[in-house]
Scaffold this motif. Sequence first.
Motif, PDB file in Angstrom:
ATOM      1  N   GLY A 186      63.834  67.250  76.779  1.00 55.15           N
ATOM      2  CA  GLY A 186      65.106  67.970  76.767  1.00 55.15           C
ATOM      3  C   GLY A 186      65.708  68.087  75.380  1.00 55.15           C
ATOM      4  O   GLY A 186      64.994  68.092  74.379  1.00 55.15           O
ATOM      5  N   PRO A 187      67.022  68.190  75.327  1.00 53.90           N
ATOM      6  CA  PRO A 187      67.719  68.482  74.082  1.00 53.90           C
ATOM      7  C   PRO A 187      67.875  67.276  73.161  1.00 53.90           C
ATOM      8  O   PRO A 187      67.475  66.156  73.503  1.00 53.90           O
TER       9      PRO A 187
ATOM     10  N   CYS B 265      69.823  72.438  71.830  1.00 53.68           N
ATOM     11  CA  CYS B 265      68.539  72.917  72.350  1.00 53.68           C
ATOM     12  C   CYS B 265      67.424  72.652  71.348  1.00 53.68           C
ATOM     13  O   CYS B 265      67.567  72.909  70.166  1.00 53.68           O
ATOM     14  N   ARG B 266      66.308  72.151  71.839  1.00 52.31           N
ATOM     15  CA  ARG B 266      65.126  72.040  70.989  1.00 52.31           C
ATOM     16  C   ARG B 266      63.910  72.700  71.633  1.00 52.31           C
ATOM     17  O   ARG B 266      62.817  72.634  71.103  1.00 52.31           O
ATOM     18  N   CYS B 267      64.113  73.340  72.781  1.00 56.81           N
ATOM     19  CA  CYS B 267      62.998  74.079  73.389  1.00 56.81           C
ATOM     20  C   CYS B 267      62.978  75.522  72.900  1.00 56.81           C
ATOM     21  O   CYS B 267      61.971  76.205  73.033  1.00 56.81           O
ATOM     22  N   GLY B 268      64.111  75.990  72.369  1.00 57.32           N
ATOM     23  CA  GLY B 268      64.181  77.351  71.844  1.00 57.32           C
ATOM     24  C   GLY B 268      64.505  78.412  72.872  1.00 57.32           C
ATOM     25  O   GLY B 268      64.532  79.590  72.558  1.00 57.32           O
ATOM     26  N   LEU B 269      64.763  78.017  74.107  1.00 59.55           N
ATOM     27  CA  LEU B 269      64.956  78.991  75.177  1.00 59.55           C
ATOM     28  C   LEU B 269      66.398  79.137  75.655  1.00 59.55           C
ATOM     29  O   LEU B 269      66.691  80.001  76.483  1.00 59.55           O
TER      30      LEU B 269
ATOM     31  N   ASP C 235      71.342  74.806  77.517  1.00 58.60           N
ATOM     32  CA  ASP C 235      71.950  75.318  78.751  1.00 58.60           C
ATOM     33  C   ASP C 235      71.151  74.912  79.983  1.00 58.60           C
ATOM     34  O   ASP C 235      71.376  75.419  81.077  1.00 58.60           O
ATOM     35  N   GLY C 236      70.196  74.014  79.799  1.00 54.55           N
ATOM     36  CA  GLY C 236      69.407  73.521  80.928  1.00 54.55           C
ATOM     37  C   GLY C 236      68.127  74.302  81.190  1.00 54.55           C
ATOM     38  O   GLY C 236      67.339  73.918  82.045  1.00 54.55           O
ATOM     39  N   THR C 237      67.922  75.390  80.455  1.00 54.55           N
ATOM     40  CA  THR C 237      66.736  76.216  80.672  1.00 54.55           C
ATOM     41  C   THR C 237      65.441  75.451  80.465  1.00 54.55           C
ATOM     42  O   THR C 237      64.411  75.776  81.064  1.00 54.55           O
ATOM     43  N   HIS C 238      65.475  74.408  79.632  1.00 54.30           N
ATOM     44  CA  HIS C 238      64.257  73.642  79.359  1.00 54.30           C
ATOM     45  C   HIS C 238      63.616  73.105  80.634  1.00 54.30           C
ATOM     46  O   HIS C 238      62.398  73.017  80.725  1.00 54.30           O
TER      47      HIS C 238
END
Length: 68
Positions: free
Chosen positions: A16-17, A44-48, A56-59
Motif C-alpha cells: 500500500g501507500p 500513493c506509491r502504486c501510481g494509480l 485513494d485505495g485503488t492499490h
Amino acid sequence: MSGSDERATITPYPDGPLLVRGDVELRTADGETIAPHRRTVALCRCGLSTLKPFCDGTHKAAGFRTDD
Ligand code: FES
C-alpha cells in the motif's frame, strides 16, 4: 506521536501507500503547498490513485504488491 518538535516519519505500508506522520509540508512540483487535511497522510506509491499524491485505495483493486 505529538508535538511539532518531534521528527516526522514515513512508513511504507505493506502492499500500500507511504504513511507520513508528523509535522511535514507537502508541496507540488511547482512548490505550491498541498493541504494535508490530517496529521497522518497516505501517499500513493502504486501510481494509480486519482487523488495523487494521496492514496485513494485503488492499490487494493489493482493488486499492488511490495517486497516488504
Ligand atoms: S498506494 Fe493506494 S492508490 Fe496507490
